[in-house]
Design an enzyme around this catalytic site. Structure first.
Site, PDB file in Angstrom:
ATOM      1  N   GLU A 167      10.560  -3.168  -4.470  1.00  0.00           N
ATOM      2  CA  GLU A 167      10.410  -2.828  -5.890  1.00  0.00           C
ATOM      3  C   GLU A 167      11.726  -2.822  -6.659  1.00  0.00           C
ATOM      4  O   GLU A 167      12.101  -1.822  -7.279  1.00  0.00           O
ATOM      5  CB  GLU A 167       9.675  -1.489  -6.031  1.00  0.00           C
ATOM      6  CG  GLU A 167       8.253  -1.558  -5.488  1.00  0.00           C
ATOM      7  CD  GLU A 167       7.357  -0.402  -5.900  1.00  0.00           C
ATOM      8  OE1 GLU A 167       7.838   0.533  -6.547  1.00  0.00           O
ATOM      9  OE2 GLU A 167       6.159  -0.466  -5.564  1.00  0.00           O
ATOM     10  N   GLU A 375       1.471  -2.740  -0.486  1.00  0.00           N
ATOM     11  CA  GLU A 375       1.153  -1.349  -0.839  1.00  0.00           C
ATOM     12  C   GLU A 375      -0.015  -1.310  -1.804  1.00  0.00           C
ATOM     13  O   GLU A 375      -0.179  -2.202  -2.636  1.00  0.00           O
ATOM     14  CB  GLU A 375       2.338  -0.637  -1.523  1.00  0.00           C
ATOM     15  CG  GLU A 375       3.448  -0.209  -0.605  1.00  0.00           C
ATOM     16  CD  GLU A 375       4.573   0.552  -1.315  1.00  0.00           C
ATOM     17  OE1 GLU A 375       4.277   1.372  -2.204  1.00  0.00           O
ATOM     18  OE2 GLU A 375       5.741   0.309  -0.967  1.00  0.00           O
TER      19      GLU A 375
HETATM   20  C1  BGP Z   1       5.970   2.737  -4.380  1.00  0.00           C
HETATM   21  C2  BGP Z   1       7.071   2.893  -3.368  1.00  0.00           C
HETATM   22  C3  BGP Z   1       6.723   3.738  -2.191  1.00  0.00           C
HETATM   23  C4  BGP Z   1       5.769   4.885  -2.459  1.00  0.00           C
HETATM   24  C5  BGP Z   1       4.693   4.536  -3.461  1.00  0.00           C
HETATM   25  C6  BGP Z   1       3.868   5.708  -3.936  1.00  0.00           C
HETATM   26  O1  BGP Z   1       6.506   2.481  -5.621  1.00  0.00           O
HETATM   27  O2  BGP Z   1       7.452   1.630  -2.872  1.00  0.00           O
HETATM   28  O3  BGP Z   1       7.923   4.116  -1.593  1.00  0.00           O
HETATM   29  O4  BGP Z   1       6.415   6.059  -2.681  1.00  0.00           O
HETATM   30  O5  BGP Z   1       5.205   3.890  -4.585  1.00  0.00           O
HETATM   31  O6  BGP Z   1       4.528   6.405  -4.966  1.00  0.00           O
HETATM   32  P1  BGP Z   1       4.653   7.961  -4.964  1.00  0.00           P
HETATM   33  O7  BGP Z   1       5.192   8.316  -3.642  1.00  0.00           O
HETATM   34  O8  BGP Z   1       5.594   8.331  -6.068  1.00  0.00           O
HETATM   35  O9  BGP Z   1       3.291   8.476  -5.194  1.00  0.00           O
END
Ligand code: BGP
Length: 501
Positions: A167, A375
């Protein structure tokens, strides 16, 4: 296109899940690892959570891989921690760090699971940060290249799929919040210099992977949030396009076409931004051809023409009480808004499985590069019930709908080769620690109480196991509503009914 049957996933489709090193491993000062910038960020900024233990995957990895095997996984995306591999400025490679990932990779392969590591997922060693002023300094390029070389040398014999930088777009868009800004820097202007350095690091990783890893494939991992226009009002359409450009498209265009678009160059000019592009930079970026795109897609947003009378930076929901999120209003560019046609999570993230199909189609149409889901996931407040169980129907609904929409995109003609939602075990949320859980497997700890860190399979684990075993055909219920649009109209009519009241 209306599809008459459930989707058919291609032979060899990779079914798995994903994580990152700093969110799952713990053992931050064990095995020769030193501190990373996200360790400090996670400790010092509430509601971020201390990651020194996290899910203790470092000590539980064999048990975790055994559970993945039981679930039927054929892939696992995980992060490699840079300060575990190269802990100090003397650049000596840490044998214990190499051993940890080597053992993990061997364990995965023995279980029939394809390892898909991310080279960089926010955990820059503190020594690198101090030496180079973080990503602001071009010295990072050679340092990152050295780190990549060590990884390809040690794991390239067994790892064929690599992910470069997680990201990058979100790091630039939310960099202040992720702790990337530094005193003495004008973030809004200099973040574009940081972005250029990251693009060069990305290009080095791609080039090296192709040189050093026989049959190696590598791609970027954009955080992709499609922006729908709020209405058919023409100004909403342009605002949505602006939002899309400034939060994601700029990055994709650079990765794929090896150029900064005229849009971003004009944007820099109008905002007095200078980026130090040196001779050879653009040639390097252009020559680094990606093999695939790793897609992180949790949700969608809505763009509309901004109100010129005030500025509002996005203010994220940090507590998990619905309705706290305050949307961006950026005069002259765009505003974001709630989409009333979809539900939200407790953190105000739109739950929108169609956004997965939409993103896949959009990215395929624009870039013609194969995709893998790296993801997608449902964050929730959870704890064991009196029977030691977690009945996470909401997560099953989410994953089922998102995976089905991946299937529909494949039927639409998009080349997708895997689905790796976030996350396998519970792990620390970037913004909310253990208060916001994503796993198919519960890890018995809270933010304040480490309990026994035992693993408990949630209902979603068993649901996913059935889906994988069936090769993506056993959805557990009739899914035709996603094909014929009745689901969408149902939600819309519920909302209309609510509005009438
Ligand atoms: C993405 C990241 C992850 C993870 C996910 C969920 O942007 O790559 O590392 O954290 O988001 O987000 P959050 O943990 O803030 O709910």
């Amino acid at each position: 296109m209306k599809h008459l049957t459930d989707p058919v996933f291609p032979e060899g489709f990779l079914w798995g899940a994903s994580s990152s090193a700093w969110q799952v491993e713990g053992a931050t000062l064990e095995g020769g690892r030193t501190e990373s910038i996200i360790d400090i960020n996670s400790r010092t900024k509430k509601p971020f959570t201390d990651n020194s233990i996290a899910s203790d995957h470092y000590h539980h990895f064999r048990e975790d891989v055994a559970l993945m095997k039981e679930c039927g996984f054929t892939s696992y995306r995980f992060g490699i921690s840079w300060p575990r591999i190269i802990p100090a400025a003397d650049r000596k490679v840490n044998p214990e760090g190499i051993k940890f990932y080597s053992d993990l990779i061997d364990e995965l392969l023995a279980a029939g699971i394809t390892p898909i590591p991310t080279i960089y997922h926010y955990d820059m060693p503190v020594w690198v940060d101090q030496k180079y002023d973080g990503w602001f300094d071009r010295g990072m390029i050679e340092e990152f290249e050295y780190y990549c070389k060590v990884l390809f040398e040690n794991f390239g014999d067994r790892v064929k799929y690599w992910l470069a930088i997680n990201e990058q777009n979100m790091q630039i868009v939310y960099g202040k919040w992720l702790g990337l800004n530094k005193p003495g820097h004008d973030w809004d202007k200099e973040k574009w210099q940081m972005n250029h350095v990251m693009n060069l690091c990305h290009a080095k990783a791609v080039t090296l992977c192709h040189e050093m890893v026989p049959g190696g494939k590598i791609g970027p991992v954009p955080g992709y949030v499609p922006i729908y226009p709020k209405s058919a009002r023409p100004e909403d359409q342009i605002a949505a396009m602006n939002a899309e450009e400034l939060t994601e498209k700029i990055w994709m265009d650079t990765y794929v076409f090896g150029e900064y678009s005229t849009f971003v160059r004009n944007y820099w000019k109008e905002n007095g931004i200078t980026v130090d592009i040196q001779p050879g930079d653009m040639e390097l970026i252009k020559s680094a051809k990606i093999d695939f795109i790793g897609l992180n897609c949790y949700r969608s947003d809505v763009g509309k023409a901004p109100d010129p009378s005030y500025v509002q930076e996005i203010s994220l929901n940090k507590t998990g009480n619905k309705g706290e999120l305050i949307y961006t209003n950026w005069p002259g560019e765009y505003a974001l808004d709630r989409n009333i046609y979809v539900e939200t999570t407790d953190w105000d993230w739109h739950i929108d499985a169609v956004s997965m199909r939409y993103s896949l189609r959009y990215l395929w149409d624009h870039y013609h590069v194969p995709l893998i889901i790296t993801e997608a996931g449902f964050g929730a407040h959870e704890d064991l019930d009196e029977n030691g169980e977690i009945h996470d129907d909401y997560r099953i609904d989410y994953l089922r709908d998102y995976a089905y929409n991946v299937g529909l995109a494949i039927m639409d003609g998009v080349e997708v080769f895997g689905f790796n939602p976030w996350s396998f075990t519970d792990l620390l949320s970037t913004g909310n620690g253990m208060a916001k859980r994503y796993g198919l497997v519960f890890v018995n700890r809270t933010d304040d109480d480490l309990r026994d860190l035992k693993r408990y399979k949630k209902d979603s684990f068993y649901w996913y196991q059935r889906l994988i075993k069936s090769g993506g055909t056993d959805w557990g219920r009739d899914m035709s509503e996603w094909r014929d649009f009745t689901r969408v109209s149902q939600i819309a009519s519920d909302i209309k009914a609510k509005e009438k009241k």
